[in-house]
Design an enzyme around this catalytic site. Structure first.
Site, PDB file in Angstrom:
ATOM      1  N   ASP A   3     -10.676   3.217 -14.830  1.00  0.00           N
ATOM      2  CA  ASP A   3     -11.757   4.107 -15.292  1.00  0.00           C
ATOM      3  C   ASP A   3     -12.744   4.380 -14.161  1.00  0.00           C
ATOM      4  O   ASP A   3     -13.151   5.520 -13.915  1.00  0.00           O
ATOM      5  CB  ASP A   3     -12.474   3.492 -16.515  1.00  0.00           C
ATOM      6  CG  ASP A   3     -12.936   2.054 -16.271  1.00  0.00           C
ATOM      7  OD1 ASP A   3     -12.402   1.378 -15.359  1.00  0.00           O
ATOM      8  OD2 ASP A   3     -13.840   1.591 -16.995  1.00  0.00           O
TER       9      ASP A   3
ATOM     10  N   TYR B  92       8.005  -1.562  -7.648  1.00  0.00           N
ATOM     11  CA  TYR B  92       7.201  -0.995  -6.567  1.00  0.00           C
ATOM     12  C   TYR B  92       7.481  -1.707  -5.243  1.00  0.00           C
ATOM     13  O   TYR B  92       7.585  -2.926  -5.208  1.00  0.00           O
ATOM     14  CB  TYR B  92       5.709  -1.142  -6.892  1.00  0.00           C
ATOM     15  CG  TYR B  92       5.240  -0.464  -8.156  1.00  0.00           C
ATOM     16  CD1 TYR B  92       5.987   0.539  -8.768  1.00  0.00           C
ATOM     17  CD2 TYR B  92       4.031  -0.819  -8.737  1.00  0.00           C
ATOM     18  CE1 TYR B  92       5.544   1.157  -9.925  1.00  0.00           C
ATOM     19  CE2 TYR B  92       3.566  -0.207  -9.894  1.00  0.00           C
ATOM     20  CZ  TYR B  92       4.331   0.783 -10.491  1.00  0.00           C
ATOM     21  OH  TYR B  92       3.876   1.385 -11.624  1.00  0.00           O
TER      22      TYR B  92
ATOM     23  N   GLU C 114     -21.702  -2.016 -11.721  1.00  0.00           N
ATOM     24  CA  GLU C 114     -21.687  -0.556 -11.505  1.00  0.00           C
ATOM     25  C   GLU C 114     -22.437  -0.128 -10.243  1.00  0.00           C
ATOM     26  O   GLU C 114     -22.335   1.029  -9.842  1.00  0.00           O
ATOM     27  CB  GLU C 114     -22.215   0.165 -12.750  1.00  0.00           C
ATOM     28  CG  GLU C 114     -21.215   0.112 -13.907  1.00  0.00           C
ATOM     29  CD  GLU C 114     -21.695   0.863 -15.138  1.00  0.00           C
ATOM     30  OE1 GLU C 114     -22.913   0.974 -15.332  1.00  0.00           O
ATOM     31  OE2 GLU C 114     -20.832   1.330 -15.913  1.00  0.00           O
TER      32      GLU C 114
END
Ligand SMILES: [Zn+2]
Ligand SMILES: [Zn+2]
Length: 393
Positions: free
Chosen positions: A103, A295, A368
């Site tokens: 996100d 991967y 944040e």
């Protein structure tokens, strides 16, 4: 040129977008709402964009000045985890959570797009924005490449950010060479012959053979691989048998094989096969082995990583570290196989706010304060590589 933190309105927008995506997590190739959000935001900014790989988006910002084509990649998918972070903007979808920070990756790339689009007149080269689905599996990078994500315009260098709970907010990590491991799955079945638990001599017991295989496989890491190199051979599941007094005719095991060095990776299947076949012969059973290749390792381009790291040390106020590689996997590896690439780690740790848990934890949190740092780093990569201030060959 000094690398400056993004202005307040960009920071606020990035936090808002990150929280919106965080509330509505979507699993790999189901990122319809996230895709729509990315398209809306790019549309509002006037950035040309197209859909790719089902739920992915490619945006292009064309600078007015001559320069290189640089790609920035953000993954968009969430994980099948029920959130227990306690954040006020926690997931509104039971059983789904942005527990790996994708996100934040998507929001920061949109923040970088906002800044880069506003500086097109002085921007050297072009910037390709890669909004990728399904990093957590089955993998969105390969279909994006197959559908031309790196071809129009032709990308010359690529970077990604990944949040990292080992580093404090305000720190980025740039390590040259291998930084993530390959991740290949194996499926191993031991075929014996069943019988009565009281008469083992009339059967061929799959259970002691399987146990011996698990023990013998440990020697791949401990005895067969250079101690200064990295390898993981993990048996993750084991199942077999019926009840206490029955000899098991079959045991099934699954596991993961990981390595940084492609040569070590490529030799793993034959090593596992040699060991399980040898043990099977010794225990008078048969073994079948299937390896599904996942991967490849992420290998950061050495000149690009060294030069960008030096650039950020001299032109930004950030702490630039060289964190240890991990045995985690990332399908950014496919982009970095095509063009010089760098996986940049973004510190998000903050003991005061409880941002201390590793990715994939239901308690995962991000400081944040790291978001504008990430935006700044993406913009710095695009502008410095685009203008040639940071060389990649
Ligand atoms: Zn993850
Ligand atoms: Zn991730």
């Amino acid at each position: 040129m000094t690398v400056i933190l993004p202005p307040d309105e960009v920071r606020e927008r990035v936090v808002e977008i990150r929280r919106t995506i965080h509330r509505h997590p979507e699993l790999g190739f189901e990122e319809q709402q996230t895709q729509a959000l990315v398209e809306r935001e790019l549309g509002a900014l006037g950035v040309e964009h197209r859909r790719i790989a089902n739920t992915g988006v490619v945006g292009v910002i064309r600078g007015a000045q001559p320069g290189h084509v640089v790609a920035l990649r953000a993954d968009m998918d969430a994980l099948p985890i029920t959130e227990k972070s306690g954040e006020p903007f926690s997931s509104e979808v039971p059983g789904k959570m942005h527990a790996c920070g994708h996100d934040a990756h998507t929001a920061m790339l949109l923040g970088a797009a906002r800044i880069l689009q506003s500086m097109r007149a002085e921007l050297h080269g072009s910037v390709v924005l890669l909004f990728q689905p399904a990093e957590e599996g089955p993998g969105g990078a390969e279909p994006m490449i197959a559908q031309g994500a790196l071809d129009d315009p032709k990308v010359e260098a690529v970077a990604m950010l990944h949040v990292d709970h080992r580093l404090h907010a305000g720190t980025i990590g740039v390590t040259p060479g291998p930084v993530n491991a390959s991740a290949d799955e194996f499926y191993l079945t031991v075929h014996g012959r069943g019988g009565h638990g009281a008469y083992p001599h009339t059967a061929a017991d799959a259970i002691p053979a399987a146990c011996a295989m698990v023990t013998a496989l440990q020697t791949i890491a401990s005895r067969e691989t250079d101690p200064l190199k990295s390898v993981v051979v993990t048996v993750g599941t084991m199942s077999g048998g019926y009840r206490n007094n029955v000899i098991a005719d079959e045991v099934k095991m699954t596991g993961t094989l990981r390595a940084h060095d492609p040569e070590i990776r490529n030799a793993l299947e034959s090593r596992v096969r040699r060991i399980v076949d040898g043990v099977a012969a010794a225990y008078n059973v048969k073994a079948t082995l299937e390896v599904n290749y996942g991967y490849p390792p992420v290998v950061n381009n050495v000149p690009l990583a060294e030069n960008f790291s030096r650039y950020m040390k001299t032109h930004s106020q950030l702490h630039v570290e060289r964190p240890m590689p991990t045995m985690g996997a990332e399908d950014f590896a496919y982009f970095a196989q095509r063009v010089p690439g760098v996986h940049i780690r973004l510190g998000i740790r903050n003991e005061q706010t409880g941002a201390v848990h590793s990715g994939h934890s239901p308690e995962f949190r991000i400081d944040e304060a790291a978001l504008p740092v990430g935006v700044q780093t993406l913009v710095a990569f695009a502008t410095s590589v685009g203008s040639g201030a940071v060389a990649f060959k």
